[in-house]
Scaffold this motif. Sequence first.
Motif, PDB file in Angstrom:
ATOM      1  N   UNK A  36      -3.094  10.601   0.234  1.00  0.00           N
ATOM      2  CA  UNK A  36      -4.506  10.998   0.034  1.00  0.00           C
ATOM      3  C   UNK A  36      -5.076  11.725   1.243  1.00  0.00           C
ATOM      4  N   UNK A  84       0.838   5.621   4.211  1.00  0.00           N
ATOM      5  CA  UNK A  84       0.968   4.164   4.030  1.00  0.00           C
ATOM      6  C   UNK A  84       2.406   3.667   4.147  1.00  0.00           C
ATOM      7  N   UNK A  85       2.591   2.325   4.190  1.00  0.00           N
ATOM      8  CA  UNK A  85       3.915   1.763   4.434  1.00  0.00           C
ATOM      9  C   UNK A  85       4.981   2.244   3.454  1.00  0.00           C
ATOM     10  N   UNK A  86       4.565   2.491   2.210  1.00  0.00           N
ATOM     11  CA  UNK A  86       5.520   2.908   1.195  1.00  0.00           C
ATOM     12  C   UNK A  86       6.205   4.224   1.516  1.00  0.00           C
ATOM     13  N   UNK A  87       5.612   5.033   2.382  1.00  0.00           N
ATOM     14  CA  UNK A  87       6.193   6.354   2.654  1.00  0.00           C
ATOM     15  C   UNK A  87       6.707   6.460   4.084  1.00  0.00           C
ATOM     16  N   UNK A 106       9.319   9.213   5.774  1.00  0.00           N
ATOM     17  CA  UNK A 106       9.528  10.489   5.063  1.00  0.00           C
ATOM     18  C   UNK A 106       9.223  11.646   6.014  1.00  0.00           C
ATOM     19  N   UNK A 128       0.935  11.481  -1.689  1.00  0.00           N
ATOM     20  CA  UNK A 128       1.420  10.176  -1.233  1.00  0.00           C
ATOM     21  C   UNK A 128       0.475   9.465  -0.274  1.00  0.00           C
ATOM     22  N   UNK A 141       2.304   7.094  -7.894  1.00  0.00           N
ATOM     23  CA  UNK A 141       1.888   5.890  -7.176  1.00  0.00           C
ATOM     24  C   UNK A 141       1.530   4.771  -8.133  1.00  0.00           C
ATOM     25  N   UNK A 147       1.338  19.223  -0.386  1.00  0.00           N
ATOM     26  CA  UNK A 147       1.410  18.388  -1.589  1.00  0.00           C
ATOM     27  C   UNK A 147       1.831  16.963  -1.276  1.00  0.00           C
ATOM     28  N   UNK A 148       2.799  16.844  -0.371  1.00  0.00           N
ATOM     29  CA  UNK A 148       3.334  15.528  -0.010  1.00  0.00           C
ATOM     30  C   UNK A 148       2.207  14.612   0.502  1.00  0.00           C
ATOM     31  N   UNK A 184       9.626   2.824  -5.537  1.00  0.00           N
ATOM     32  CA  UNK A 184       9.673   1.682  -4.611  1.00  0.00           C
ATOM     33  C   UNK A 184       9.666   0.366  -5.392  1.00  0.00           C
ATOM     34  N   UNK A 188       0.822  -1.227   0.000  1.00  0.00           N
ATOM     35  CA  UNK A 188       0.000   0.000   0.000  1.00  0.00           C
ATOM     36  C   UNK A 188       0.853   1.273   0.000  1.00  0.00           C
ATOM     37  N   UNK A 189       0.466   2.205  -0.837  1.00  0.00           N
ATOM     38  CA  UNK A 189       1.176   3.482  -0.873  1.00  0.00           C
ATOM     39  C   UNK A 189       2.452   3.465  -1.695  1.00  0.00           C
TER      40      UNK A 189
END
Lengths: 242, 584
Positions: free
Chosen positions: B335, B244-247, B250, B333, A76, B328-329, A34, A28-29
Amino acid sequence: MAEEITLSVFRGDRSGGREQEYKIPAIPGMVVLDALHYIQAHQASDLAVRWNCKAAHCGSCSAEINGSAKLLCKTRVDDYEDEVIHVRPMHTFPVIKDLVTDVSWNYEKLRQIPAFQPAVNAPFTMQQRDVDRIQEFRKCIECFLCQNICHVLREHDAKDAYWGPRMMIRMAELEMHPLDTADRVDLLKGAAGVGYCNITKCCTVVCPQGINITDNGIIPLKERVADKYFDPLGGLVRKMHK
Amino acid sequence: MSENIERHAYDVLIIGSGGAGLRAAIAAAEGGAKVAVLGKSLLGKAHTVMAEGGVAASLANVDPADGWETHFYDTMRSGHFINNYKMAEVFAKEAPARVLELEQWGAVFDRTPDGKIMQRPFGAHTFRRLAHVGDRTGMELIRTLEQKILTVNVDVFQEITATKIFTDNGRAAGAVAYYREDGRFALFSAKAIVIATGGWGKAYKVTSNSWESTGDGAALAFRAGAELVDMEMVQFHPTGMVWPPGVRGILVTEGVRGEGGLLRNSEGERFMEKYDPQRMELSSRDVVARSIYKEVQAGRGTPHGGAWLDITHKGPEYIKRKLPGMYQQFMALADVDITKTPFEVGPTIHYTMGGLRVDALTCATNVPGLFAAGECAGGLHGANRLGGNSLADILVFGKRAGDGALEFLQGSEGTPKLDDAEVQQEIERVLKPLGNEGGENPYAVHEVLQEVMAEHAGISRTGPSLEEGLQKMLELKARAEHMTVPGSRVFNPGWHAVQDVRNMIALCETIIRGAIERKESRGAQWRLDFADELDEYGKVNFVHKLEDGEAKTFSAPVSEMPTELQELFQLGAAPGIAKSAKKE
């Protein structure tokens, strides 16, 4: 969200190459950068991609995703539900390897722009409203996506005639600085070739910083050129009022 | 097979092209030296771009009572008094001039109503002190230095990785590096070398740092005989993104709290009231990070294990103007519209206070001819760094390192010699993992390294866990001797990772060793088994030196402040406040 993502990534170098498919688990995200890092760590450690900050501050990870010029760190993967994500290097610059291109031409041009020449010594007194517009230009992260998409450079490879939107914005920020004294109008008309821009605004559309490159930067520069070269009387009046 | 290499000779070689390196290069070049800058990224992309909130300098544009004494006072107090006081003193005195110089070179800071450089409040700064440009101050700073560098006589080598510093009779003599583009080697002989390669936050998984923060220069200098100090001090920034985990990790700029953002737990409580009722959200980073951590541990965390940060009361227009990057971030990234709703934040690795041990005035290390400035150097920040002090650090000490190198050139004779055999040996070592199979994958080693650091040397620490972590680190060090990567020399990230991982392991070992020795809690070092700050440890720094290839740790006395500086801490309040109270 799909559990698995399919990416098709350009692999190659100066001599050529082709896209190669990779399947990776979705998180997710996740952004496209990535996904590329996952490929590097698990499937192809020699996959070349430039990146630094992963936070859209540095402008290193410029590429073309499904045909659009974008930052890999800001795009994304769930924007491409059920689609293969095609990732290719910027088209306008020579490929070094995979997604990494040779952008050194931009640094050569940056060096050729006359530096800031302030009329007085710091500390300056400047009003916020007078620096708002140059602060907009100074948001530029030098990702060179605007250079990549500018058709003068992209389709016509006219790098010898026009220095591109990034350089225009750099010159606009200097020209519009309330305390700068240098004159870059001759350069703009001559070697930098501002006249080549025909205001298609493609650069403005791709700018990840939302800089209004054409309307706020390039058009006022064109007006300065027009004032100096094609409206001598108006130019004189403005000079007297300066 | 002996490798054909490109050869260069310079007076001053600067390794690192972030703010400190560029500022050092400008100083050395303006002094007439022949200067080269090596950077492993493109020019203007260094980790400096990620600094958001501002640059701390007592310009006193909005709070006239501010001055260098109060900036010094804040810096020492936040560093819990194990800082090198002389560094903090020259730092506080010179920061305003370094900021104004940037304005002279074209930086465009936000303005006050009367047209001066605007300054914003920040955690544990007594006064509004951070000169800023929205939330992109670091970018403004590096862009200005990049633009200045193009006007002075400096050779900039981009995307080139230095792998070893050579010495000649103990004196720094040069370095070997390879171009990332095609893997060809270049040898740089130099009369003086400045290390300005930043920190090593990439040793942790949840980090706000860019990929470059792998501590290369500090590790190279350590191997060349330089000493490291305060390595146990690793800063957790209180507010990183958690979902989310992807960010995850940061950075969420401290500017959000500087502009009035409030922290709440899952029960809606403004929990900083319990931990620092006076400074609240603008307490120092170590305190805020620990407070969030404690709330989460106590079961009062947000859905994804953080705290709520709320800035909605400032209104959309103000938020978008002062914090455009943050707006913006979160939109792009996560929502999340931060003008409408609170958002989740949690601690993330941000900065390494420790580093190369240097002379406060010249930035000289213990290796003659070798200098260090910026995050790779230790001493200024002590046990905890104040927000905004790092951008000021790279300007003040970047310049001082460049000047220090110049001064060294004038006082030294001849050019040190490089040993060709030693150079060839290094090149063979660097090439060995390439195209071989069966060894360790550098990415996998990096992942283990990050797990070990998170588990054993994270925000809270204990003796037994640190000891276990040290054993794991030593095992990992042995495994990392045998890394292999497929592919060629041409822009091969796996091969680059081999160098990065090796450097981080060398430094992480000293982080753990320092943390074991410091049997107390102070600033960023939080020992669950030694919860108090102890006087005896306030008198020492832990120093690491390589002896016969082994890291040795010893304690060195903290330098004592002269009376006039000590008196600044006995006024009952910060100097600027005490002074203005007296006037009234």
